[in-house]
Scaffold this active site. Sequence first.
Site, PDB file in Angstrom:
ATOM      1  N   LYS A  30       0.907  -1.142   0.197  1.00  0.00           N
ATOM      2  CA  LYS A  30      -0.108  -0.117   0.079  1.00  0.00           C
ATOM      3  C   LYS A  30       0.867   1.354   0.020  1.00  0.00           C
ATOM      4  CE  LYS A  30      -1.127   0.190   4.966  1.00  0.00           C
ATOM      5  NZ  LYS A  30      -0.318  -0.721   5.422  1.00  0.00           N
ATOM      6  N   CYS A 391      29.844   2.067   4.405  1.00  0.00           N
ATOM      7  CA  CYS A 391      29.729   1.881   5.870  1.00  0.00           C
ATOM      8  C   CYS A 391      30.495   0.681   6.429  1.00  0.00           C
ATOM      9  CB  CYS A 391      28.511   2.000   6.206  1.00  0.00           C
ATOM     10  SG  CYS A 391      28.496   2.770   7.980  1.00  0.00           S
ATOM     11  N   GLU A 415      34.832  -2.796  17.180  1.00  0.00           N
ATOM     12  CA  GLU A 415      33.341  -3.252  17.481  1.00  0.00           C
ATOM     13  C   GLU A 415      33.354  -4.834  17.510  1.00  0.00           C
ATOM     14  OE1 GLU A 415      30.831  -2.110  14.249  1.00  0.00           O
ATOM     15  OE2 GLU A 415      28.967  -3.026  15.090  1.00  0.00           O
ATOM     16  N   HIS A 515      26.577   6.431   3.869  1.00  0.00           N
ATOM     17  CA  HIS A 515      25.757   5.513   2.993  1.00  0.00           C
ATOM     18  C   HIS A 515      25.136   6.637   1.886  1.00  0.00           C
ATOM     19  CE1 HIS A 515      25.062   2.317   6.066  1.00  0.00           C
ATOM     20  NE2 HIS A 515      25.255   3.393   6.719  1.00  0.00           N
ATOM     21  N   GLU A 517      23.503   5.462  -0.855  1.00  0.00           N
ATOM     22  CA  GLU A 517      22.172   4.847  -1.192  1.00  0.00           C
ATOM     23  C   GLU A 517      21.191   5.423  -0.785  1.00  0.00           C
ATOM     24  OE1 GLU A 517      24.380   3.410   0.836  1.00  0.00           O
ATOM     25  OE2 GLU A 517      23.418   2.249   2.346  1.00  0.00           O
TER      26      GLU A 517
END
Length: 556
Positions: A30, A391, A415, A515, A517
């Site tokens: 939708k 990234c 990380e 990013h 994108e």
Amino acid sequence: MPTEGVSEYDPTLGNKFVFVTGGVMSGLGKGITAASTGRLLANAGFDVTAVKIDPYLNVDAGTMNPYQHGEVYVLKDGGEVDLDLGNYERFLDVDMTFDHNVTTGKVYKEVIENERAGDYLGKTVQIIPHVTDDIKRRIREAAEGHDVCIVEVGGTVGDIEGMPYLEALRQFSHEQDEEDLLFVHVTLVPYSKNGEQKTKPTQHSVKELRSIGLQPDVLVGRSDERLDPETKRKIALFCDVPDEAVFSNPDVEDIYHVPLVVEEEGLDTYVMERLGLAEDAIPAAERDNEWRELVTRDRDGEVDVALVGKYALEDAYISIHEALKHAGLERGVDVNVLWVDADEMSPDHERNLERACGVVVPGGFGARGTEGKVDAIRYARENDVPFLGLCLGFQMAVVEYARNVLGYEGAHSAEMEPETPHPVIDILPEQYEVEDMGGTMRLGAHETEIEPGTLAHELYGADSCTERHRHRYEVNPRYLQAFEDAGLVFSGTAGNRMEILELPEHPYFLGTQFHPEFRSRPGRASPPFVGFLDAVLEHDGTTSDGGEGEGEEVTA
Ligand code: GLN
């Protein structure tokens, strides 16, 4: 594409709202239907914006697992939002803000904070009117200054979480002119075993809507094929709308063709008539046709690129798929994305990597799949295969270079490996004290300075670019000299933050801490993606029609 100045509609007359609800089941598309209708209204000269309502209790999508909700889309103001907002930005070619994603978490947080501040003057704080008032305020504020605001209510009519929103929409109909509001309900029209289109689920869903005081003005039936005239007539009769208010929305091979279908069905014309906009619309023959031309343009062949990620779900990387598609539209080729599971390099996945003419390594969090990403980057670097790292993909390119070129054994991002002897990627200094996980990364649009004479400079054609970010770690400046001495070029920087890397000797080896994108649009493809595709086409030599057909294709 038309923005301000084109419309003759006088915004002082008040905003027009198109409320879109869904019935029968979720995942009907939708949002795409709504965004496509919006695109057509924009082509007719109106300034269109959108609000996506997500009835979940999360404040935003930032803490959500992509397996459940797909990609977390990042807005220019740093809002971490539902991927539907990405569709609205791409279809409408607008930049939205965090306020355009209304969640139950945001609404309740505000209401409870107001209560603690004593703003309700001793009253009992209730869903009606306090929560519904806050919902209406948010919708009106997001719509301000635009001709039309499309408001999509996530989920399906009947969901407990959605109730306060539907009640808020019901209240709108008492507070606003009838001509300013249109209720569109999108439902599924399934087929029986003997191929008959069944309207009962739609009837039930509309009954549910009516039981809470909402009567849809328009019904859109999602189905494999167009709705038969008989099906439309039946829906109109049972759902109490005119025959001409029922529209088909059949499956199409490419979501960018949905606006074309909506236009053929005449949904945009009907919406404009019902909202009293028809007279101010640019005449059909003079409307902007750029979208149709772009998405129906002939394509000359297909190229395969590998996407090396850890979520075997297309929605988890939707903006990357879209950005590759935009580059493809620009260069007149179809880009076929081959899935490579970074966590489990099976022979099929290895074959996909080798078959591809380019390698994309997307963003991500946590250690799972990082070794596979590092291996894929090494493969691309050593074999002159075009590479685009986004990234985490950028960070892993740094790790790969440290390990395999500089010989830093055990180099990693802090990380993934807090005890690494070489934390070439480390936590941002401003993150030391951060404890909350939600909305605390380096987020949103930030400027990057680009070094003249580099590949990045050639791609962007400018001394700087502004792209969207979402990260907690970055290149550790302590290692900068060592990297540069070993031939890695950081061609984009922001202060002492490394934002873009490249390898001058390689046909195309580019990584970005940001990013790109998220800013890519049909007709305005992102420069790193276009450059990547050009290199892929070059690497491929001639454009093939999808490889030699050997081996099983593994797609996400
Ligand atoms: N996990 C990495 C960081 O926090 C990369 C984030 C990303 O890819 N979006 O810096």
